[in-house]
Design an enzyme around this catalytic site. Sequence first.
Site, PDB file in Angstrom:
ATOM      1  N   GLY A  58     -17.519   8.356 124.275  1.00 23.26           N
ATOM      2  CA  GLY A  58     -18.233   8.800 123.064  1.00 23.26           C
ATOM      3  C   GLY A  58     -19.194   8.142 122.537  1.00 23.26           C
ATOM      4  N   GLY A  60     -20.738   6.241 119.060  1.00 21.75           N
ATOM      5  CA  GLY A  60     -20.563   5.926 117.531  1.00 21.75           C
ATOM      6  C   GLY A  60     -21.877   5.210 117.106  1.00 21.75           C
ATOM      7  N   GLY A  61     -21.775   4.834 115.624  1.00 20.14           N
ATOM      8  CA  GLY A  61     -22.920   4.205 115.066  1.00 20.14           C
ATOM      9  C   GLY A  61     -23.358   3.015 115.722  1.00 20.14           C
ATOM     10  N   GLY A  63     -23.246   2.446 118.914  1.00 12.91           N
ATOM     11  CA  GLY A  63     -23.309   2.101 120.379  1.00 12.91           C
ATOM     12  C   GLY A  63     -22.241   3.279 121.206  1.00 12.91           C
ATOM     13  N   LYS A  79     -16.655  -1.097 123.625  1.00 16.76           N
ATOM     14  CA  LYS A  79     -17.616  -0.572 122.659  1.00 16.76           C
ATOM     15  C   LYS A  79     -18.787  -1.521 122.919  1.00 16.76           C
ATOM     16  CE  LYS A  79     -16.320   1.069 118.822  1.00 16.76           C
ATOM     17  NZ  LYS A  79     -15.829   1.209 117.575  1.00 16.76           N
ATOM     18  N   ASP A 176     -14.921   2.497 105.721  1.00 11.98           N
ATOM     19  CA  ASP A 176     -15.288   3.743 106.292  1.00 11.98           C
ATOM     20  C   ASP A 176     -14.167   4.314 106.929  1.00 11.98           C
ATOM     21  OD1 ASP A 176     -17.121   5.312 107.390  1.00 11.98           O
ATOM     22  OD2 ASP A 176     -17.509   4.093 109.288  1.00 11.98           O
TER      23      ASP A 176
HETATM   24  N1  LIG Z   1      -9.951   2.340 121.445  1.00 14.66           N
HETATM   25  C1  LIG Z   1     -10.315   3.559 121.876  1.00 14.66           C
HETATM   26  N2  LIG Z   1      -9.638   4.502 122.598  1.00 14.66           N
HETATM   27  C2  LIG Z   1     -10.043   5.591 122.844  1.00 14.66           C
HETATM   28  N3  LIG Z   1     -11.289   6.121 122.347  1.00 14.66           N
HETATM   29  C3  LIG Z   1     -11.760   5.377 121.703  1.00 14.66           C
HETATM   30  C4  LIG Z   1     -11.649   4.234 121.231  1.00 14.66           C
HETATM   31  N4  LIG Z   1     -12.552   3.764 120.281  1.00 14.66           N
HETATM   32  C5  LIG Z   1     -13.417   4.603 120.318  1.00 14.66           C
HETATM   33  N5  LIG Z   1     -13.199   5.670 120.861  1.00 14.66           N
HETATM   34  C6  LIG Z   1     -13.953   6.991 120.982  1.00 14.66           C
HETATM   35  O1  LIG Z   1     -15.136   6.557 121.247  1.00 14.66           O
HETATM   36  C7  LIG Z   1     -15.764   7.614 120.588  1.00 14.66           C
HETATM   37  C8  LIG Z   1     -16.864   6.706 119.708  1.00 14.66           C
HETATM   38  O2  LIG Z   1     -16.335   5.953 118.684  1.00 14.66           O
HETATM   39  P1  LIG Z   1     -16.933   4.933 117.758  1.00 14.66           P
HETATM   40  O3  LIG Z   1     -15.859   4.364 116.931  1.00 14.66           O
HETATM   41  O4  LIG Z   1     -17.912   4.099 118.328  1.00 14.66           O
HETATM   42  O5  LIG Z   1     -17.451   5.901 116.854  1.00 14.66           O
HETATM   43  P2  LIG Z   1     -17.220   6.948 115.685  1.00 14.66           P
HETATM   44  O6  LIG Z   1     -15.955   6.304 114.828  1.00 14.66           O
HETATM   45  O7  LIG Z   1     -16.956   8.239 116.337  1.00 14.66           O
HETATM   46  O8  LIG Z   1     -18.358   6.985 114.681  1.00 14.66           O
HETATM   47  P3  LIG Z   1     -19.035   5.912 113.901  1.00 14.66           P
HETATM   48  O9  LIG Z   1     -19.279   4.731 114.516  1.00 14.66           O
HETATM   49  O10 LIG Z   1     -20.350   6.332 113.203  1.00 14.66           O
HETATM   50  O11 LIG Z   1     -18.255   5.699 112.736  1.00 14.66           O
HETATM   51  C9  LIG Z   1     -15.227   8.454 119.704  1.00 14.66           C
HETATM   52  O12 LIG Z   1     -15.114   9.459 120.068  1.00 14.66           O
HETATM   53  C10 LIG Z   1     -13.686   7.624 119.936  1.00 14.66           C
HETATM   54  O13 LIG Z   1     -12.564   8.701 120.106  1.00 14.66           O
END
Ligand SMILES: Nc1ncnc2c1ncn2[C@@H]1O[C@H](COP(=O)(O)OP(=O)(O)OP(=O)(O)O)[C@@H](O)[C@H]1O
Length: 392
Positions: A58, A60-61, A63, A79, A176
């Site tokens: 996915g 997120g904010g 990257g 990440k 958050d």
């Molecule tokens: N440790 C992890 N294991 C599995 N999937 C993950 C993990 N961390 C993040 N993800 C997945 O990666 C995607 C992006 O996550 P990220 O935390 O960067 O953004 P977010 O929480 O969706 O948005 P924001 O950063 O704007 O709060 C999400 O769909 C999340 O489910």
Amino acid sequence: MGFLAKLSACIAKRFKAARGGSAGEDDSDDGSDTHGLFFELRALQVATNYFSELNRLGHGGFGPVYKGLMPNGQEIAVKKLAMDSRQGLKQFINEVKLLLKTQHKNLVTLFGCCAEGPEKMLVYEYLPNKSLDYFLFDKSKSPSLDWTTRFKIITGIARGLLYLHEEAPQRIIHIDIKASNILLDQQLNPKISDFGLARLFPGDDTHVNTFRISGTHGYMAPEYAMHGYLSVKTDVFSYGVVVLEIVSGRKNHDSRLGSEKADLLNYSWLLFQSGKMLDLVDPTLKKYNPDEAAMCIQLGLLCCQQTVVERPDMNSVHLMLSSDSFTLPRPGKPAIQGRVGRWTTTSTSAFTNTDTNASSTSGGMTKVLAGSSFVEDDSRNSISYSSIEEGR
Ligand SMILES: Nc1ncnc2c1ncn2[C@@H]1O[C@H](COP(=O)(O)OP(=O)(O)OP(=O)(O)O)[C@@H](O)[C@H]1O
């Protein structure tokens, strides 16, 4: 040199090298007790199939996030953080130090980091069941979250927040908390993610922008959204919204539901007042424990009180959830969001001094965000002002 100092020095050296500066001749500090915390870029490239789209979990904010598989069979989530500036370096170091000191079963584990290229990376444990919102807000998937699981998730998030607020080496305000930042492990245990990552952003604008992108708006306490007033109760408010979302299986705002139901807090409050609060429970739940559900709704409303001091702290929340017989205070009207970006708050004094008493019992140092850098506030334990825009 202490462990953390060594870690800082090591990351700083790599950042410097990445920026083209002279990093010094040797990288031998890798062999010290920071060994194992740094992942080689090459190893992460191989693990993620060169950050292939197929491995992308996915975006997120901060990257993109990629799934990776290490040679030893360990699954990881990488990440990628876009930051080059000196400011970014300082925050990255702060963040990694902070995360390494926080270990709890309800927080996502950080395995280490990589700081070899212009983009920095954090390497986390991989959680196979995605995030809470993925299940909760999809009617075809929400039935897999039965009531027992939902109650376990509500309790687990409370445990994680209690740890961040009261038990971690330094108090951490997440800022958050929202359904998409609660990841689920194999057994659907909740793990809070993204804690503190907002502080990694180099500039205030980006920081504020992140909130916009993530849609965090509906989770923000009004005193924080309107005045940048930040305390542990900021997280308590967001937690309350998540609790109501878990019980109801719907988002905090859904205009398709009509004006009466669109705002979850408003609707929960209307139902509570008319003694019909169980009408809020997710209709996809075949069975649920009505006492627990009623308690969670009342607890959610308490956490979303407009006046900061009327919100319980996470210690009380945890007590309420784990005790067999606990009389919950009757909530007043929660802070209800008006038109987008505005809150129907009535008094600014409601949050200025009372909360100091409410949270000063625990002592210790608080780490909160002010603008783009960390602030340690040991005079009081909760108060800071950030530069978030008013009225978004
Ligand atoms: N440790 C992890 N294991 C599995 N999937 C993950 C993990 N961390 C993040 N993800 C997945 O990666 C995607 C992006 O996550 P990220 O935390 O960067 O953004 P977010 O929480 O969706 O948005 P924001 O950063 O704007 O709060 C999400 O769909 C999340 O489910």
